[in-house]
Design a protein around this motif. Structure first.
Motif, short mmCIF file in Angstrom:
data_model
loop_
_atom_site.label_atom_id
_atom_site.label_comp_id
_atom_site.label_asym_id
_atom_site.label_seq_id
_atom_site.Cartn_x
_atom_site.Cartn_y
_atom_site.Cartn_z
N SER A 45 0.84 -1.19 0.00
CA SER A 45 0.00 0.00 0.00
C SER A 45 0.88 1.24 0.00
O SER A 45 1.75 1.41 0.86
N LEU A 46 0.66 2.10 -0.98
CA LEU A 46 1.38 3.37 -1.04
C LEU A 46 0.60 4.49 -0.36
O LEU A 46 1.14 5.26 0.42
N PHE A 47 -0.67 4.58 -0.74
CA PHE A 47 -1.53 5.62 -0.19
C PHE A 47 -2.94 5.07 0.01
O PHE A 47 -3.46 4.36 -0.83
N TYR A 48 -3.52 5.44 1.13
CA TYR A 48 -4.98 5.34 1.30
C TYR A 48 -5.46 6.78 1.18
O TYR A 48 -5.19 7.60 2.06
N ASN A 49 -6.12 7.09 0.07
CA ASN A 49 -6.39 8.49 -0.22
C ASN A 49 -7.73 8.68 -0.93
O ASN A 49 -7.76 8.93 -2.13
N PRO A 50 -8.83 8.58 -0.22
CA PRO A 50 -10.14 8.77 -0.87
C PRO A 50 -10.41 10.21 -1.28
O PRO A 50 -11.30 10.46 -2.09
N SER A 51 -9.66 11.17 -0.71
CA SER A 51 -9.83 12.56 -1.14
C SER A 51 -8.61 13.36 -0.72
O SER A 51 -7.93 13.01 0.26
N GLY A 52 -8.33 14.41 -1.49
CA GLY A 52 -7.25 15.30 -1.12
C GLY A 52 -5.89 14.85 -1.62
O GLY A 52 -5.78 14.03 -2.51
N THR A 53 -4.86 15.43 -1.03
CA THR A 53 -3.47 15.18 -1.45
C THR A 53 -2.65 14.65 -0.30
O THR A 53 -2.75 15.17 0.81
N LYS A 54 -1.86 13.63 -0.61
CA LYS A 54 -0.95 13.07 0.39
C LYS A 54 0.44 12.92 -0.22
O LYS A 54 0.58 12.67 -1.42
N HIS A 55 1.45 13.07 0.62
CA HIS A 55 2.84 12.96 0.18
C HIS A 55 3.55 11.94 1.04
O HIS A 55 3.32 11.83 2.23
N THR A 56 4.44 11.19 0.40
CA THR A 56 5.42 10.43 1.15
C THR A 56 6.66 10.30 0.29
O THR A 56 6.61 9.76 -0.81
N GLY A 57 7.75 10.86 0.78
CA GLY A 57 8.99 10.82 0.02
C GLY A 57 8.83 11.48 -1.34
O GLY A 57 8.41 12.62 -1.46
N ARG A 58 9.16 10.72 -2.38
CA ARG A 58 9.05 11.24 -3.75
C ARG A 58 7.68 11.00 -4.39
O ARG A 58 7.48 11.27 -5.57
N LEU A 59 6.76 10.50 -3.61
CA LEU A 59 5.43 10.16 -4.13
C LEU A 59 4.39 11.15 -3.63
O LEU A 59 4.43 11.56 -2.46
N THR A 60 3.46 11.50 -4.53
CA THR A 60 2.33 12.35 -4.18
C THR A 60 1.08 11.77 -4.80
O THR A 60 1.07 11.45 -5.99
N SER A 61 0.03 11.64 -4.01
CA SER A 61 -1.25 11.18 -4.51
C SER A 61 -2.27 12.29 -4.34
O SER A 61 -2.36 12.89 -3.27
N THR A 62 -3.02 12.55 -5.41
CA THR A 62 -4.07 13.56 -5.36
C THR A 62 -5.36 12.94 -5.87
O THR A 62 -5.41 12.43 -6.99
N THR A 63 -6.40 12.98 -5.06
CA THR A 63 -7.71 12.45 -5.44
C THR A 63 -8.71 13.59 -5.45
O THR A 63 -8.83 14.31 -4.45
N VAL A 64 -9.40 13.75 -6.57
CA VAL A 64 -10.48 14.73 -6.69
C VAL A 64 -11.78 13.93 -6.75
O VAL A 64 -12.16 13.42 -7.81
N THR A 65 -12.41 13.81 -5.62
CA THR A 65 -13.53 12.87 -5.48
C THR A 65 -14.67 13.19 -6.45
O THR A 65 -15.17 12.28 -7.12
N ASN A 66 -15.07 14.46 -6.52
CA ASN A 66 -16.25 14.78 -7.34
C ASN A 66 -15.96 14.70 -8.83
O ASN A 66 -16.87 14.71 -9.65
N GLU A 67 -14.67 14.62 -9.19
CA GLU A 67 -14.31 14.41 -10.60
C GLU A 67 -13.95 12.95 -10.87
O GLU A 67 -13.57 12.59 -11.98
N ARG A 68 -14.03 12.12 -9.85
CA ARG A 68 -13.82 10.68 -9.97
C ARG A 68 -12.46 10.36 -10.59
O ARG A 68 -12.37 9.57 -11.55
N ARG A 69 -11.43 10.97 -10.04
CA ARG A 69 -10.10 10.69 -10.54
C ARG A 69 -9.08 10.84 -9.43
O ARG A 69 -9.28 11.57 -8.47
N SER A 70 -7.99 10.10 -9.63
CA SER A 70 -6.87 10.19 -8.71
C SER A 70 -5.60 10.08 -9.53
O SER A 70 -5.58 9.47 -10.60
N SER A 71 -4.55 10.67 -9.02
CA SER A 71 -3.26 10.60 -9.71
C SER A 71 -2.17 10.23 -8.70
O SER A 71 -2.28 10.49 -7.51
N LEU A 72 -1.15 9.60 -9.24
CA LEU A 72 0.05 9.28 -8.46
C LEU A 72 1.24 9.89 -9.19
O LEU A 72 1.49 9.55 -10.35
N HIS A 73 1.92 10.79 -8.52
CA HIS A 73 3.08 11.45 -9.10
C HIS A 73 4.34 10.90 -8.47
O HIS A 73 4.45 10.84 -7.23
#
Lengths: 110, 113
Positions: A45-73
């Motif tokens: 597991s890298l991120f548990y992220n149902p909404s918003g933005t989370k960071h760990t090290g070189r990884l960033t997860s952003t979930t936009v719930t109402n647009e039904r999308r998430s990204s992993l940078h």
């Protein structure tokens, strides 16, 4: 039924480059998780992220719930980042099963 | 915390034999899931327990697959009369109750020859 689409299906980078992985889903997610799997390895597991933005090290997860999308940078990729990245969601809540994308296969070359 | 523990890590069975796979969830986690993973099908849900009670077995092939959770510290997945198409990595996962993060074991690689 609920569908999870991940893009790109595969990605090849040179070490040091950044990567943006996308996850789109057809219904509102009450639970969303990003996982990493090295070939033959455990689902980590890298991120548990149902909404918003989370960071760990070189990884960033952003979930936009109402647009039904998430990204992993992934910034400044390393060869050890190579593997498959999965997005999984649950739109029922209360510990129902996860619905999985097919994954993005990432290869980072030295 | 040793994480979710699955045994054995690898199992080879002959066609028609029975295979039993074991899972020890993370202590305190009340939700336990079984999935399987193949190259062709990807990740497939099999079944899940909440507080040891079976909640959803919609992914289980009905005739030869069964799962139990006799106590809060372990679950088993039994496959009777194994077939080559049952060859896969079987994954057990657990999570706390509620909308919470799911953690996976290392899996059991089942090969039916």
């Amino acid at each position: 039924g609920q569908q999870v689409q991940q893009s790109p299906a595969s990605l090849v980078l040179q070490e040091g480059e950044n990567a943006e992985l996308q996850c789109n889903f057809s219904s509102t997610a009450t639970r969303l998780q990003w996982f990493y799997q090295h070939p033959g390895g455990r689902l980590v597991s890298l991120f548990y992220n149902p909404s918003g933005t989370k960071h760990t090290g070189r990884l960033t997860s952003t979930t936009v719930t109402n647009e039904r999308r998430s990204s992993l940078h992934i910034s400044s990729s390393q060869t050890t980042d190579s593997g498959t990245y999965f997005c999984a969601i649950d739109n029922v809540g209360d510990n129902s099963k996860l619905i999985w994308g097919l994954g993005t296969s990432l290869v980072v070359n030295p | 915390n040793a994480g979710v523990i699955q045994t054995p890590r690898h199992k080879v069975t002959g066609k028609g034999q029975e295979a039993t796979l074991w899972c020890e969830p993370i202590s305190g986690h009340s939700a336990v899931f079984w999935y399987r993973q193949t190259i062709v099908q990807g990740l497939e849900f099999l079944t899940y327990f909440r507080n040891q009670a079976p909640i959803d077995d919609s992914g289980m092939p009905k005739e030869r697959f069964s799962a139990q959770m006799p106590n809060q510290s372990h679950s088993t997945l039994k496959i009777q009369s194994t077939q080559p198409q049952d060859s896969a990595v079987y994954l057990c996962a657990s999570s706390p109750l509620g909308q919470a993060e799911v953690f996976f074991g290392k899996g059991t690689r089942l090969t039916v020859v």
